[in-house]
Motif scaffolding. Structure first.
Motif, PDB file in Angstrom:
ATOM      1  N   CYS A  46       0.884  -1.298   0.031  1.00 36.07           N
ATOM      2  CA  CYS A  46      -0.008   0.094  -0.107  1.00 36.07           C
ATOM      3  C   CYS A  46       0.905   1.275  -0.046  1.00 36.07           C
ATOM      4  CB  CYS A  46      -0.924  -0.001   1.274  1.00 36.07           C
ATOM      5  SG  CYS A  46      -2.169  -0.983   1.130  1.00 36.07           S
ATOM      6  N   TYR A  55      -2.160  -0.050  -5.648  1.00 36.93           N
ATOM      7  CA  TYR A  55      -2.640   0.119  -4.204  1.00 36.93           C
ATOM      8  C   TYR A  55      -4.264  -0.268  -3.908  1.00 36.93           C
ATOM      9  CZ  TYR A  55      -5.096   3.004  -0.471  1.00 36.93           C
ATOM     10  OH  TYR A  55      -5.902   3.156   0.513  1.00 36.93           O
ATOM     11  N   GLU A  56      -5.047  -0.183  -4.712  1.00 40.62           N
ATOM     12  CA  GLU A  56      -6.388  -1.039  -4.536  1.00 40.62           C
ATOM     13  C   GLU A  56      -6.291  -2.421  -4.210  1.00 40.62           C
ATOM     14  OE1 GLU A  56      -9.048   0.601  -7.549  1.00 40.62           O
ATOM     15  OE2 GLU A  56      -8.741   2.708  -6.695  1.00 40.62           O
ATOM     16  N   VAL A  59      -4.614  -2.620  -0.630  1.00 45.37           N
ATOM     17  CA  VAL A  59      -5.451  -2.076   0.494  1.00 45.37           C
ATOM     18  C   VAL A  59      -6.664  -2.991   0.499  1.00 45.37           C
ATOM     19  CG1 VAL A  59      -6.953  -0.526  -0.649  1.00 45.37           C
ATOM     20  CG2 VAL A  59      -6.205  -0.253   1.561  1.00 45.37           C
ATOM     21  N   CYS A 108      -3.223   2.652   4.698  1.00 41.20           N
ATOM     22  CA  CYS A 108      -4.099   1.542   4.918  1.00 41.20           C
ATOM     23  C   CYS A 108      -5.071   1.917   5.597  1.00 41.20           C
ATOM     24  CB  CYS A 108      -3.051   0.439   5.430  1.00 41.20           C
ATOM     25  SG  CYS A 108      -1.634   0.065   4.787  1.00 41.20           S
TER      26      CYS A 108
END
Length: 170
Positions: A46, A55-56, A59, A108
């Protein structure tokens, strides 16, 4: 000790604990594999993601891992039952840093340990195990992560909290 050889791993003080009993090896391996990908490494995926998609994914993995741990800790004191195992030892460093560093600096932000009652209670219980509190330096975590990771925090501003007291650890 540890490593599956059947020997005890000495802790601070008297006694020892078997962190990887043969009867729990499969459960420990399950948690270790899930925790590494989804949480221990997930928080770094993340924080250092270079695309929105990466990132998605990261996370989501972090959130799913936290949810799995929270659900497990609703049914047992520790990840593999009523005793500390290697899986708990691997989980603690990430959890004790989570609300202080990873939730904010590493983005996060879909969950906080403080909002997960079973995980929060587990963290406090683990912290009280002999010798563990001496290894926890929440102020040092904030100073190190926020002060030294220039690409993530170019101003070097170190937030005032949360503190060990805010986390229920002192």
């Amino acid at each position: 000790g540890g490593g599956g050889d059947g020997g005890g791993v000495s802790l601070v003080g008297k006694g020892s604990v078997e962190l990887r009993p043969a009867a729990l090896a499969a459960d420990i391996d399950h948690w270790n594999n899930m925790l590494y990908k989804g949480l221990n490494n997930g928080v770094y995926r993340c924080g250092f993601a270079t695309t929105q998609a990466a990132y998605e994914r990261a996370v989501r993995d972090v959130g799913e891992s936290l949810d799995a741990v929270e659900a497990q800790l609703a049914t047992s004191r520790f990840l593999c039952g009523d005793r500390v195992t290697e899986a708990d030892v691997r989980l603690f460093p990430t959890i004790v840093r989570y609300d202080t560093v990873y939730a904010t600096l590493f983005k996060c932000s879909t969950r906080r340990v403080a909002d997960l009652p079973n995980l929060s209670a587990w963290m406090k219980d683990f912290y009280l195990l002999p010798g563990v509190a001496d290894t926890v330096h929440v102020t040092g975590y904030r100073q190190s992560y926020f002060g030294q990771l220039f690409p993530l925090n170019p101003g070097g501003i170190v937030p005032a909290g949360p503190t060990e007291g805010d986390l229920g650890l002192g």
